[in-house]
Design an enzyme around this catalytic site. Structure first.
Site, PDB file in Angstrom:
ATOM      1  N   LYS A 252       2.141  -9.929  -4.215  1.00 14.68           N
ATOM      2  CA  LYS A 252       2.150  -8.664  -4.936  1.00 14.68           C
ATOM      3  C   LYS A 252       2.732  -7.544  -4.065  1.00 14.68           C
ATOM      4  O   LYS A 252       2.672  -7.614  -2.825  1.00 14.68           O
ATOM      5  CB  LYS A 252       0.764  -8.302  -5.468  1.00 14.68           C
ATOM      6  CG  LYS A 252      -0.242  -7.900  -4.428  1.00 14.68           C
ATOM      7  CD  LYS A 252      -1.487  -7.294  -5.092  1.00 14.68           C
ATOM      8  CE  LYS A 252      -2.290  -6.532  -4.067  1.00 14.68           C
ATOM      9  NZ  LYS A 252      -3.323  -5.677  -4.577  1.00 14.68           N
TER      10      LYS A 252
ATOM     11  N   LYS B 140     -11.322  -7.909   4.377  1.00 17.82           N
ATOM     12  CA  LYS B 140     -10.970  -6.934   5.410  1.00 17.82           C
ATOM     13  C   LYS B 140     -11.589  -7.287   6.760  1.00 17.82           C
ATOM     14  O   LYS B 140     -10.980  -7.046   7.799  1.00 17.82           O
ATOM     15  CB  LYS B 140     -11.357  -5.516   4.980  1.00 17.82           C
ATOM     16  CG  LYS B 140     -10.488  -5.016   3.821  1.00 17.82           C
ATOM     17  CD  LYS B 140     -10.569  -3.519   3.645  1.00 17.82           C
ATOM     18  CE  LYS B 140      -9.545  -3.058   2.610  1.00 17.82           C
ATOM     19  NZ  LYS B 140      -9.637  -1.637   2.298  1.00 17.82           N
TER      20      LYS B 140
ATOM     21  N   LYS C  36       1.700  -2.387   0.612  1.00 14.59           N
ATOM     22  CA  LYS C  36       2.150  -1.748   1.847  1.00 14.59           C
ATOM     23  C   LYS C  36       1.840  -2.593   3.057  1.00 14.59           C
ATOM     24  O   LYS C  36       2.573  -2.585   4.035  1.00 14.59           O
ATOM     25  CB  LYS C  36       1.436  -0.404   2.015  1.00 14.59           C
ATOM     26  CG  LYS C  36       2.138   0.706   1.311  1.00 14.59           C
ATOM     27  CD  LYS C  36       1.627   2.022   1.804  1.00 14.59           C
ATOM     28  CE  LYS C  36       1.801   2.140   3.301  1.00 14.59           C
ATOM     29  NZ  LYS C  36       1.149   3.327   3.847  1.00 14.59           N
TER      30      LYS C  36
HETATM   31  P1  AMP Z   1      -4.367  -0.180  -3.000  1.00 13.65           P
HETATM   32  O1  AMP Z   1      -3.399   0.718  -2.338  1.00 13.65           O
HETATM   33  O2  AMP Z   1      -4.024  -1.639  -2.897  1.00 13.65           O
HETATM   34  O3  AMP Z   1      -5.798   0.103  -2.654  1.00 13.65           O
HETATM   35  O4  AMP Z   1      -4.260   0.110  -4.566  1.00 13.65           O
HETATM   36  C1  AMP Z   1      -4.465   1.363  -5.183  1.00 13.65           C
HETATM   37  C2  AMP Z   1      -4.362   1.147  -6.691  1.00 13.65           C
HETATM   38  O5  AMP Z   1      -3.056   0.623  -7.058  1.00 13.65           O
HETATM   39  C3  AMP Z   1      -5.369   0.135  -7.244  1.00 13.65           C
HETATM   40  O6  AMP Z   1      -5.835   0.601  -8.510  1.00 13.65           O
HETATM   41  C4  AMP Z   1      -4.581  -1.134  -7.410  1.00 13.65           C
HETATM   42  O7  AMP Z   1      -5.087  -1.963  -8.434  1.00 13.65           O
HETATM   43  C5  AMP Z   1      -3.182  -0.629  -7.746  1.00 13.65           C
HETATM   44  N1  AMP Z   1      -2.159  -1.566  -7.222  1.00 13.65           N
HETATM   45  C6  AMP Z   1      -1.924  -1.825  -5.909  1.00 13.65           C
HETATM   46  N2  AMP Z   1      -0.908  -2.712  -5.758  1.00 13.65           N
HETATM   47  C7  AMP Z   1      -0.498  -3.036  -7.017  1.00 13.65           C
HETATM   48  C8  AMP Z   1       0.533  -3.899  -7.541  1.00 13.65           C
HETATM   49  N3  AMP Z   1       1.336  -4.611  -6.747  1.00 13.65           N
HETATM   50  N4  AMP Z   1       0.674  -3.964  -8.879  1.00 13.65           N
HETATM   51  C9  AMP Z   1      -0.134  -3.245  -9.699  1.00 13.65           C
HETATM   52  N5  AMP Z   1      -1.107  -2.415  -9.272  1.00 13.65           N
HETATM   53  C10 AMP Z   1      -1.294  -2.302  -7.957  1.00 13.65           C
END
Ligand code: AMP
Ligand code: TRP
Length: 333
Positions: free
Chosen positions: A196, A109, A199
């Site tokens: 992956k 970050k 957002k």
């Molecule tokens: P984030 O918004 O990236 O902080 O993710 C919030 C939660 O969603 C975390 O537990 C991540 O591991 C899960 N997560 C985010 N993106 C993915 C993805 N593409 N596939 C699976 N899990 C995800």
């Protein structure tokens, strides 16, 4: 009963990756464990943000979680439990500067800010982020923490901090929290299946769980299947991702039938996409309806979230009283 804590940042939309990677699992865990799930708004202050947007996103995420099936009594907003920050200060004094510099999320970050010429916005808050996360977990004496693999390092830090606290103050006071990883592999971006679903890549790279159904169909229809660089005989990442979505939605009948076609060399991508689009639309349809019901009763739902935060706060306050005793701070009588 063993207990669980997890948190999610109020980042605006909730996408299929978040759902299959985290939230769906949380909903299921509620049957077997005492659960607490926080919308962690203090964490979202660690990167540049706007005040009104943060507040709006916090409510939005809380409503989304309820619509997905999180029980209201298990849900809280982190900033309504300010003891998290108080404990983070105490734990921060037991954390070495060196170990925080090794956190990969901090490196990622802060690099992100540096690359966009915002080095001056790399805050001490961003640096302390993992300590606040440790406080989130330890303040409820959580046994298990369901998270994605990317959070492994933060969990390990939480355990180290717990151990150091216990050693320093001569009591096995904090539990050593264990991660619970989901089995669902990372969901990939429909527009670029080498990345992956996320957002931060932009709108076409994620499928909004509460999105418009026509848009979801269009996104699946235009999902990249063959990138041209897959060795022959192997399934391309885009096609694999579509099969994974069928499996994640538990449409095993369609998954197995289409996999049979694939193995026979007779799979039509248009059939696969149609099945995936139908399956996702039938997953999100009831969630959207539930969200509309909650939105129609906004005031009461907000009041309910505040009440449950007040209730959950009592546990955190008890921990802080004990921590104050153990660490040499004062408590009001
Ligand atoms: P984030 O918004 O990236 O902080 O993710 C919030 C939660 O969603 C975390 O537990 C991540 O591991 C899960 N997560 C985010 N993106 C993915 C993805 N593409 N596939 C699976 N899990 C995800
Ligand atoms: N750091 C987590 C993430 O980026 C969110 C989070 C904050 C969290 N506090 C937590 C997760 C406590 C589990 C437990 O996804």
């Amino acid at each position: 009963m063993k207990n669980i804590l997890s948190g999610i940042q109020p980042t605006g939309d909730l996408h299929l990756g978040n759902y299959f990677g985290a939230v769906q699992n949380w909903v299921r865990l509620q049957d077997a464990y005492e659960c607490r799930f926080g919308v962690v708004d203090y964490h979202s202050m660690t990167m540049p943000y706007k005040a009104e947007q943060l507040r709006e996103n916090t409510w939005k995420m809380a409503f989304y979680l309820l619509a997905c099936g999180i029980k209201p009594e298990n849900l809280f907003v982190q900033s309504l439990v300010p003891e998290h920050v108080e404990l983070a200060w105490v734990l921060g004094c037991l954390t070495s500067y060196g170990e925080l510099t090794r956190m990969t999320q901090f490196k990622d970050k802060s690099d992100q800010l540096r690359e966009t010429d915002k080095e001056s916005l790399v805050s001490a808050g961003l640096f302390l982020y993992p300590v606040l996360q440790a406080a989130d977990i330890l303040i409820y004496h959580a046994d298990y923490v369901p998270v994605g693999k990317d959070q492994e390092q933060h969990l390990e830090l939480s355990r180290n901090i717990a151990q150091r606290f216990n050693y320093q103050f001569g009591k096995e006071y904090f539990v050593h929290p264990e991660p619970l990883f989901t089995e669902t592999p990372k969901i990939l971006s429909p527009a670029d299946p080498n990345k992956k679903m996320s957002k931060s890549l932009g709108e076409k790279h994620y499928i909004n769980l509460f999105g418009d159904e026509d848009r979801v169909r269009k996104q699946i229809k235009s999902a990249v299947t063959d990138t041209g660089d897959t060795p022959s005989g192997e399934m391309s990442p885009g096609v694999k991702n579509l099969f994974e979505l069928l499996r994640a939605c538990n449409n095993l009948a369609a998954h197995d039938a289409l996999m049979g076609d694939y193995q026979a060399g007779a799979l039509k991508y248009s059939d696969l996409k149609e099945a995936v689009a139908d399956t996702i639309v039938s997953l999100i349809h009831p969630l959207r309806e539930r969200l509309a019901e909650l939105n129609a009763d906004k005031r009461n739902v907000k009041a309910q979230i505040q009440d449950s935060s007040v209730e959950i706060r009592k546990r955190a306050q008890q921990t802080m009283r004990e921590v104050r005793e153990l660490t040499g701070l004062l408590n009001l009588k």
